[in-house]
Design a protein around this motif. Structure first.
Motif, short mmCIF file in Angstrom:
data_model
loop_
_atom_site.label_atom_id
_atom_site.label_comp_id
_atom_site.label_asym_id
_atom_site.label_seq_id
_atom_site.Cartn_x
_atom_site.Cartn_y
_atom_site.Cartn_z
N TYR A 184 0.78 -1.23 0.00
CA TYR A 184 0.00 0.00 0.00
C TYR A 184 0.82 1.29 0.00
CZ TYR A 184 -3.80 -3.21 1.11
OH TYR A 184 -4.71 -4.23 1.06
N ALA A 185 2.08 1.24 0.43
CA ALA A 185 2.86 2.48 0.55
C ALA A 185 3.23 3.04 -0.82
CB ALA A 185 4.12 2.24 1.38
N GLU A 186 3.26 4.36 -0.92
CA GLU A 186 3.64 5.05 -2.15
C GLU A 186 4.98 5.78 -1.99
OE1 GLU A 186 2.07 4.91 -5.02
OE2 GLU A 186 0.50 3.59 -4.23
N TRP A 187 5.79 5.32 -1.05
CA TRP A 187 7.09 5.95 -0.81
C TRP A 187 8.00 5.73 -2.01
CZ3 TRP A 187 7.67 3.18 4.56
CH2 TRP A 187 6.68 3.66 5.42
N LYS A 188 8.86 6.70 -2.28
CA LYS A 188 9.76 6.62 -3.44
C LYS A 188 10.67 5.40 -3.36
CE LYS A 188 9.96 11.49 -4.77
NZ LYS A 188 10.86 12.67 -4.97
N ILE A 189 11.21 5.14 -2.17
CA ILE A 189 12.14 4.01 -2.02
C ILE A 189 11.45 2.68 -2.30
CG2 ILE A 189 11.75 3.80 0.49
CD1 ILE A 189 14.73 3.01 0.69
N LYS A 194 10.32 -1.85 -6.02
CA LYS A 194 9.37 -2.61 -6.83
C LYS A 194 9.82 -2.66 -8.29
CE LYS A 194 5.09 -1.99 -4.19
NZ LYS A 194 3.73 -1.41 -4.20
N GLN A 195 10.31 -1.51 -8.77
CA GLN A 195 10.78 -1.44 -10.15
C GLN A 195 11.96 -2.37 -10.39
OE1 GLN A 195 11.89 2.48 -11.37
NE2 GLN A 195 12.09 1.95 -13.52
N LYS A 196 12.91 -2.38 -9.44
CA LYS A 196 14.09 -3.25 -9.58
C LYS A 196 13.69 -4.72 -9.47
CE LYS A 196 17.69 -0.04 -8.09
NZ LYS A 196 18.81 0.19 -7.17
N LEU A 197 12.82 -5.04 -8.53
CA LEU A 197 12.41 -6.43 -8.34
C LEU A 197 11.60 -6.94 -9.51
CD1 LEU A 197 11.54 -6.66 -4.54
CD2 LEU A 197 13.40 -7.76 -5.74
N SER A 198 10.90 -6.04 -10.19
CA SER A 198 10.13 -6.48 -11.36
C SER A 198 11.05 -7.05 -12.43
CB SER A 198 9.32 -5.31 -11.94
OG SER A 198 10.19 -4.31 -12.44
#
Length: 320
Positions: A184-189, A194-198
């Motif tokens: 649920y968090a929208e924090w930049k980190i 999430k982008q890297k893990l994708s």
């Protein structure tokens, strides 16, 4: 400037950790234990040491051969000799800065096989994830089989059962909190992670989609069994360790592998971790330390030899 400082620290901190462990061991061992280490090195049956090195070669070969399947899936037909030599060089580089070998491996593949760095590095990251999952399987089996020994060891160290329960409960709560934040968090980190893990997930999915996925999985398990077999045959080099059971070998292998990441190639940390585990099963610290160093020194020398040889042969064999 910052990159230079970061590189310097990544090299020196693990080195100082390893040297610190060696110094700690040396100052805490008795003269009798130090003498045992000396005698063990002199009287060791080096046939089993060389046998372990021979088995280790299969691990190098299998890792390079497995890599071909991932590269072929991406549409690149590479020379096996180049795959093998870049793997050997990467092991050598890892002795300096932990995990830097992956970068050098992808860079060398780009230089000699013209595989884009990001794609080559992606296949290596996917390999590491598979390796981690297989290693976690070893850890799970080892801890389940040795639960009683570990439990009684903790009791001897005055670690109460209630403490373990509360630790598990707190760990579970923190895990739930992390999952909720992740979703649920929208924090930049968090968004960056999430982008890297994708990308990592995509790399894992590519393994399942590749034509030779079962060969890839087979070699993944073969690599780790070759590591375990290399560790196992070494117990016969010393009479004091020759009769330890296989489940004890697995525990020594697990903790030795974990220790590699704490210093440059496991300097100091690997022998100390192996000796500590064997000590739980009645092996004296001197003998356990000697056993750990026999494995670590022999494997490190093999890594240096193969790495340097490959580094010299790569430009010679790839002259246009």
């Amino acid at each position: 400037m910052k990159a230079g400082i970061r590189k310097f620290l990544s090299l020196t901190i693990p080195l100082f950790i390893g040297l610190g462990i060696i110094y700690y061991q040396y100052t805490t061992l008795t003269l009798e234990e130090l003498e045992k280490i000396k005698i063990s090195f002199i009287k060791a049956d080096y046939f089993y040491i060389f046998l372990s090195l021979f088995i280790a070669l299969f691990g190098f070969w299998s890792r390079a051969y497995r890599w071909k399947f991932a590269l072929q899936h991406l549409g690149y037909q590479t020379k096996f000799r180049n795959d093998l030599m870049t793997v050997c060089v990467s092991y050598l580089v890892n002795l300096t800065i932990p995990r830097s070998g992956e970068i050098s491996r992808a860079a060398l593949l780009k230089k000699y096989e013209n595989v884009p760095f990001d794609k080559g590095f992606g296949t290596i990251v996917a390999e590491r994830i598979v390796d981690m999952l297989i290693f976690l399987l070893f850890v799970t089996i080892g801890f389940i089989s040795q639960f009683d020994t570990i439990y009684h060891y903790l009791l001897d160290k005055n670690v109460k059962f209630e403490t373990l329960i509360w630790t598990a409960i707190i760990g579970f709560i923190l895990f739930i909190v992390f999952v909720l934040i992740w979703i649920y968090a929208e924090w930049k980190i968090i968004l960056k992670l999430k982008q890297k893990l994708s990308g990592l997930i995509e790399g894992m999915q590519s393994i399942l989609k590749m034509k030779d996925k079962w060969k890839y999985i087979f070699h993944s398990f073969f690599i780790w069994f070759s590591y375990l077999a290399m560790f196992y045959v070494t117990i016969f080099a010393l009479p004091e360790t020759s009769d330890i059971s296989f489940d004890v070998v697995v525990m020594g292998f697990i903790f030795g592998t974990l220790a590699v990441g704490f210093s440059n190639g496991g300097l100091g940390a690997y022998p100390w971790a192996v000796a500590s585990i064997l000590g739980l099963y009645g092996i004296s610290e001197g003998i356990g330390t000697a056993f750990g160093y026999l494995i670590w020194v022999s494997q490190t020398l093999l890594t240096i030899f193969l790495g340097l040889l490959s580094y010299l042969l790569l430009p010679i064999l790839n002259k246009k």
